[in-house]
Design a protein around this motif. Sequence first.
Motif, PDB file in Angstrom:
ATOM      1  N   TRP B 171     -37.931  25.954  -4.565  1.00  0.00           N
ATOM      2  CA  TRP B 171     -37.007  25.066  -5.362  1.00  0.00           C
ATOM      3  C   TRP B 171     -37.613  23.897  -5.300  1.00  0.00           C
ATOM      4  N   ARG B 172     -38.234  23.290  -4.021  1.00  0.00           N
ATOM      5  CA  ARG B 172     -38.736  21.834  -4.178  1.00  0.00           C
ATOM      6  C   ARG B 172     -39.938  21.540  -4.528  1.00  0.00           C
ATOM      7  N   LEU B 174     -39.572  21.893  -7.942  1.00  0.00           N
ATOM      8  CA  LEU B 174     -38.663  21.485  -9.626  1.00  0.00           C
ATOM      9  C   LEU B 174     -38.597  20.364  -9.755  1.00  0.00           C
ATOM     10  N   ALA B 175     -37.978  19.013  -8.629  1.00  0.00           N
ATOM     11  CA  ALA B 175     -38.520  18.241  -9.068  1.00  0.00           C
ATOM     12  C   ALA B 175     -39.194  16.973  -9.609  1.00  0.00           C
ATOM     13  N   ALA B 178     -40.356  18.206 -12.789  1.00  0.00           N
ATOM     14  CA  ALA B 178     -39.439  17.650 -13.786  1.00  0.00           C
ATOM     15  C   ALA B 178     -40.165  16.055 -13.765  1.00  0.00           C
TER      16      ALA B 178
ATOM     17  N   LEU C  41     -32.617  21.700 -17.125  1.00  0.00           N
ATOM     18  CA  LEU C  41     -32.968  20.025 -17.043  1.00  0.00           C
ATOM     19  C   LEU C  41     -33.131  19.638 -18.792  1.00  0.00           C
ATOM     20  N   LEU C 160     -28.626  24.862  -8.971  1.00  0.00           N
ATOM     21  CA  LEU C 160     -30.318  24.316  -8.194  1.00  0.00           C
ATOM     22  C   LEU C 160     -30.649  23.210  -9.650  1.00  0.00           C
ATOM     23  N   ALA C 161     -29.883  23.331 -10.773  1.00  0.00           N
ATOM     24  CA  ALA C 161     -30.263  21.925 -11.789  1.00  0.00           C
ATOM     25  C   ALA C 161     -29.789  20.935 -10.788  1.00  0.00           C
ATOM     26  N   VAL C 164     -31.893  19.390  -8.676  1.00  0.00           N
ATOM     27  CA  VAL C 164     -33.193  18.895  -8.783  1.00  0.00           C
ATOM     28  C   VAL C 164     -32.866  17.222 -10.266  1.00  0.00           C
ATOM     29  N   THR C 165     -31.577  17.462 -11.366  1.00  0.00           N
ATOM     30  CA  THR C 165     -31.091  16.587 -11.478  1.00  0.00           C
ATOM     31  C   THR C 165     -30.803  15.026 -10.548  1.00  0.00           C
ATOM     32  N   ALA C 167     -31.875  15.002  -8.073  1.00  0.00           N
ATOM     33  CA  ALA C 167     -33.165  14.365  -7.263  1.00  0.00           C
ATOM     34  C   ALA C 167     -34.065  13.163  -8.219  1.00  0.00           C
ATOM     35  N   VAL C 168     -34.732  13.904  -9.549  1.00  0.00           N
ATOM     36  CA  VAL C 168     -34.046  13.162 -10.614  1.00  0.00           C
ATOM     37  C   VAL C 168     -33.569  11.161 -10.959  1.00  0.00           C
TER      38      VAL C 168
END
Lengths: 238, 199, 180
Positions: B171-172, B174-175, B178, C41, C160-161, C164-165, C167-168
């Motif tokens: 899953w890493r 994904l960032a 994005a 996302l 996960l969302a 990821v958010t 991380a962004v």
Amino acid sequence: MGIVLDGVDYAVMGRPILQGISLALDEPRIGIVGRNGSGKTTLLRLIAGLVAPTTGRVAVDGIDPARDRKGVLRRLGILFQNPDHQILFPTVAEELAFGLRQMGQEARAAEAAVMRLLEAEGRAHWAGSATSTLSQGQKQYLCLQAVLMMEPGTILLDEPFAALDLPTRARMARRLSSLAQRLVTISHDPEAVVGCDRVIWIEAGRVFADGTANEVLPAFQDAMQRLGAGDADIDIAG
Amino acid sequence: MLTLTSPVETRLHRLPAGGKLAVLCLFSAGLFLLRSPVWLALCLAVVALLHLTGGRDLAWRGLGALRILWPFVVIVTLWHGWTGALVEGTAIILRMLAAVAAANLVTMTTRLSDMIDVLSRVMRPIAPVLPPRRLALAVALVIRFVPVLSARVGQIVDAHRARSPRRRPGWRVLAPAALAALDDADRVAEALRARGGAG
Amino acid sequence: MERSLSHIALFTALIAVLGLVPRIDLAAGVPITAQSLGIMLCGTILGARRGALAVLLFLLLVALGLPLLAGGRGGLGVFASPTVGFLLGFPVAAFVAGLIMERTTLAPFWAATAGAVIGGIGVLYLFGITGMAIMLGKSFSEASVLALAFLPGDVLKAVLAGLVTQAVARARPASLLARG
């Protein structure tokens, strides 16, 4: 006339990127050199009107490029470093027609003009091709043609040879040198600006040297070689 | 980019797109009014025949596109077998197959450009809110950047695999994917601005 | 204007690309498709309005006949299938997730996870189950049994969302338009 920068400063969140830039550029071939991070690309974006200066004034043939976007379109075009960041459309014909449509042409007239250009260049079969399938050199060529369609008086080139192999590079250089437009070439590579009438060396956000290619480039090359000899890339810029 | 339009030109391709879509709407609405499995079977037969007029290739593609429905066919069959309401279950399955097959048939026999023409005609009343050129630009940008972003994500997956014992990407990825989309978006905005803006 | 448009278009492309990549591995070899994560996302990164518009643009392209749904599906047929409710719920889910991201002052991870759970599961299932109930002639509670199978996977995706958010938010705070 030409490009005028008058006491231009540019800062991002209080951090100065460019300071005290005053230049009047009207030579037909102008080179701007500097290291990565020196601020030369920011200078190009200021001239193109993609960003506005924090203080000072930028004018292209007397108009403010950040304010009067439509007016600047006929005067100035940009070729970005990476064609993949510039090509906006899935097919070659759409990409070329976009600029004309932006300048107010009807869809049909724009399409016809695109076909005339492609035929004149012996590339009529490109029209419906997917832009993503073109080679790097072909993409660069397409970007240049898209800019030329809008018939600007000045073209800004950001590292125009960075992604090209040697034969493609030679072809691109030949094509550029034949253009009637004023060219402003930005590069870290002194070789890319060798034939310029005037070369400006940007260092740490300021004009470090300004003169003919023969005056500026040898000193620039010396300085770069000296820097390369040391092990200076340990520091991380704050 | 590939579309789902069948490359083999059939008679159905030449019918006007707007007409096909209108008939599809009426047909689908009609399916929901019918209760009898006999009538619904007849509807499905008509759709099947229309597929066959387009040749064997088109019919096979049409049949293949129905595969995604098999879990629902199984569930409905089991359910209604259990409750004994077999007539009702048959009607549900036939209706589902006919509706999806008819819609797929229109997609397979209508070119993307014709679809976009119909769309811009339908959208005309809301042109003051959403100028058709802006929508067209957005559609073009997506079609242009799916392969670009896809290649970028492919690189990220490779870079990840090169330093990981696992076969599938984790899953890493994904960032960074994005972030790649965000970076591209900034550059596209700049390129658009350099060429006169989005109007 | 240009920035709004380009972000919407690029995130529409991102949803499509996440449907194309090979399945992604969760911790212990559990593969998931990342497309519905892309929907979440859109909301948590772009915010309610832009996120919903990106998802609407995605659905429009699918309807026009582009095979952008996971597994190369697309066209009008998917809007006639029993899962149509989920498709129609996608933009609303992104909008709600974006709204929670915009209107709360929670840390990005918690706001995005909450947004993904409420929008990407709560709201989405409401639409999806209603759609299945209508298309399969079942009651809402009967249809919801079918959706339960997907619940554990979707809860993981919501987390996960959030990750990821987060991380962004750390890498490019200025790009997290939902918190602009």
